[in-house]
Design a protein around this motif. Structure first.
Motif, PDB file in Angstrom:
ATOM      1  N   ALA A   1      -2.422   3.749  -5.679  1.00 26.10           N
ATOM      2  CA  ALA A   1      -2.644   3.501  -4.255  1.00 26.10           C
ATOM      3  C   ALA A   1      -1.954   2.221  -3.783  1.00 26.10           C
ATOM      4  N   SER A   2      -1.667   1.323  -4.708  1.00 22.50           N
ATOM      5  CA  SER A   2      -0.993   0.076  -4.360  1.00 22.50           C
ATOM      6  C   SER A   2       0.025  -0.253  -5.430  1.00 22.50           C
TER       7      SER A   2
ATOM      8  N   GLU B   1       3.142  -0.174 -10.577  1.00 23.87           N
ATOM      9  CA  GLU B   1       2.095   0.506  -9.811  1.00 23.87           C
ATOM     10  C   GLU B   1       0.724  -0.067 -10.132  1.00 23.87           C
TER      11      GLU B   1
ATOM     12  N   HIS C   1       0.865  -1.179   0.000  1.00 24.97           N
ATOM     13  CA  HIS C   1       0.000   0.000   0.000  1.00 24.97           C
ATOM     14  C   HIS C   1       0.903   1.231   0.000  1.00 24.97           C
ATOM     15  N   GLU C   2       0.800   2.041  -1.048  1.00 27.47           N
ATOM     16  CA  GLU C   2       1.602   3.267  -1.122  1.00 27.47           C
ATOM     17  C   GLU C   2       0.977   4.298  -0.179  1.00 27.47           C
ATOM     18  N   ARG C   3       1.681   4.653   0.874  1.00 22.93           N
ATOM     19  CA  ARG C   3       1.094   5.475   1.930  1.00 22.93           C
ATOM     20  C   ARG C   3       0.901   6.933   1.511  1.00 22.93           C
TER      21      ARG C   3
END
Length: 423
Positions: free
Chosen positions: A285-286, A280, A251-253
Motif C-alpha cells: 500500500a505504500s 515496497e 501511497h501506491e494508489r
C-alpha cells in the motif's frame, strides 16, 4: 547576574578527562570557547572530542588546566553555592551509598538542603517509584542513571542542567517525559546543556547544536540539525564525496498506477541525484524511495519535479538524522573554508594568498547564543615577585570569583576557538 548575560562562559579552556583506563585521559579540550544563554543547547561530539571533560568542568567537579569556566559569573569548581544550582547526569553513575535506594536519595537531598521525604515525589514523575525499596547494590547501570537523572531534573532554582546521554542506557519508562521536563527547564530560564553523540537526540531538544571537534567548539548550527551534514556552498561538496540522504514516502494508489518505481526511474537521470533505490512497504500500500545527493535542496526540487511529471502522489519527504561520520565530514569542509591557507611547511603565522574564488579567510569563531559574552578580566598569569596581589588572586584565595560584567542586551560577540588545530 545581569539580565541578558550568558549563564555558561568558556574562555580558552584546556582540560582533560579521567575517563580512560586507570584514570588516564580519554579526551580533552584545547582552547574551547563559548557563551551559552538560557535555553536548550546540545554539544555534539564523542568522548575523544572532549565531551566528558566538558561535563566535568560544567558540573564543577574539575578545574581547567588553563582558561576559565564560569556559571552565572562564578567558577563552579570553587563555589559550592553555584554547584548546588547545577543539575548533572554524568556518564558513570555516582549515586551515594545507602540501603535501600531511598536512603541514597535522602543523602543527595540533604546535601542540597531539601527534606529527605521528597524522595518519592522526585521519582514518581518519571515512573521510578518502585526503585525506592531496592538495594543500592542491586541497581543496574541504567537504573542508577535513571535515579541520577531524576535528581538532576529536580535541581532547586537551577542555573544549569548538564546531562550526558540522557536518552541512552537510562531506565526511564517514557523518554518523552524526560524531553518534556528538559524543555520546561529551558523555557523557565535555565541553561540546559545536552552532551551527546546522537544527532537525533540533539535535534529533538536543542535550539542550538554546538559541534565539539577534537577539543574545540568549531561549529554551531540551528537546532533542527538540517545543516549538520551540509557542506559550505563554496566547497566542492560533490568532488569531496559528501552526501545527504532523503526518504520519500509514497501511497501506491492502485496496481499499475505510477508509483515508487516510476519516481525512482525518473530520478535516476537527474543530475542532482547520485543514487536512488526503492522498496515496497507492508501489503504494497505504500513505498519508500531512498535518495543520496550532494545537495539536499537540489534533491528536494528534483523529487518534486519528477513527481509532477510522473503523476506520483507523495505522502512525505524526510531526512534521517545524519551520523557522526557525516557531521565530521561536513565539519572538515567548514574548517577548510574558514581557516587560512598556507604553503606546506610554512609556520602558522605565514599565510599564503587565498586561491581565486576562495571564501573570506578568518579564524574559527563561536558565537554567543542567547546572550552576549561578557568581556571579563584577563586570564590570570604568574604574579611577579613582590607585586601586590590582583583581585583575581584574592578571589582565588577565598574560594570565590567575581561575576564578570555583561555587555548590553543583544550585543553581537564572537569568541575565538583558540588553539584547536585539527579538522
Amino acid at each position: 547576574m545581569s539580565p541578558g548575560a550568558p549563564i555558561v562562559v568558556l574562555e580558552r579552556v584546556r582540560a582533560r578527562d579521567r575517563a580512560g583506563e586507570a584514570g588516564r585521559p580519554r579526551g580533552g579540550l584545547f582552547g574551547a570557547a563559548a557563551a551559552l544563554g538560557p535555553g536548550a543547547h546540545a554539544v555534539l561530539g564523542a568522548p575523544e572530542d572532549g565531551t566528558l571533560a566538558l561535563a566535568e568542568l560544567l558540573a564543577g567537579r574539575a578545574a581547567p588546566l588553563a582558561g576559565r569556566v564560569l556559571v552565572a559569573g562564578r567558577d563552579p569548581f570553587r563555589s559550592a553555592a553555584t554547584r548546588a544550582r547545577i543539575g548533572v547526569l554524568p556518564l558513570a553513575p555516582e549515586l551515594p551509598d545507602g540501603d535501600p535506594v531511598a536512603s541514597s536519595i535522602a543523602v543527595a537531598l540533604r546535601a542540597r538542603g531539601e527534606p529527605a521525604e521528597r524522595a518519592a515525589a522526585l521519582l514518581d514523575p518519571l515512573g521510578l517509584t518502585p526503585l525506592l525499596a531496592r538495594r543500592r547494590a542491586s541497581l543496574g547501570y541504567a537504573e542508577a542513571r535513571a535515579i541520577e537523572l531524576a535528581l538532576a531534573l529536580t535541581t532547586p532554582r537551577p542555573l544549569l542542567i548538564c546531562v550526558v546521554e540522557p536518552f541512552a542506557e537510562v531506565a526511564v519508562p517514557s523518554p518523552a517525559l524526560v524531553l518534556e521536563r528538559l524543555r520546561a527547564l529551558a523555557a523557565g530560564g535555565a541553561c540546559v546543556v545536552l552532551i551527546t553523540s546522537s544527532t537525533a537526540d540533539a535535534s529533538a531538544l536543542a535550539e542550538h547544536i554546538h559541534v565539539l571537534d577534537r577539543g574545540a567548539i568549531v561549529r554551531t548550527e540551528p537546532g533542527d540539525g538540517a545543516r549538520l551534514a551540509s557542506a559550505p556552498r563554496s566547497a566542492a561538496a560533490g568532488a569531496l564525496g559528501l552526501e545527504v540522504e532523503t526518504l520519500v514516502l509514497l501511497h501506491e494508489r492502485a496496481p499499475g498506477a505510477p508509483g515508487a518505481r516510476a519516481l525512482a526511474t525518473a530520478l535516476a537521470s537527474s543530475p542532482a541525484v547520485r543514487a536512488c533505490a526503492w522498496e515496497e512497504g507492508p501489503g504494497g500500500a505504500s513505498s519508500t524511495v531512498r535518495i543520496r545527493a550532494a545537495d539536499r535542496d537540489a534533491a528536494a526540487l528534483a523529487i518534486l519535479d519528477a513527481a509532477a511529471r510522473e503523476d506520483v502522489a507523495i505522502a512525505a519527504i524526510s531526512s534521517p538524522a545524519p551520523s557522526m561520520h557525516d557531521v565530521r565530514a561536513a565539519t572538515a569542509l567548514h574548517l577548510a573554508a574558514v581557516r587560512p591557507h598556507r604553503p606546506f611547511g610554512a609556520p602558522s603565522g605565514v599565510d599564503a594568498a587565498p586561491p581565486p574564488g576562495a571564501p573570506p579567510q578568518g579564524p574559527v569563531a563561536v558565537a554567543a547564543f542567547g546572550a552576549p559574552m561578557p568581556p571579563g578580566p584577563p586570564l590570570p598569569g604568574p604574579t611577579p615577585a613582590g607585586a601586590p596581589p590582583t583581585a583575581l588572586d584574592e578571589a582565588a584565595a577565598d574560594g570565590s570569583t567575581e561575576a564578570a560584567p555583561a555587555l548590553p542586551d543583544r550585543a553581537p560577540h564572537t569568541a575565538g576557538a583558540g588553539g584547536h588545530d585539527g579538522g
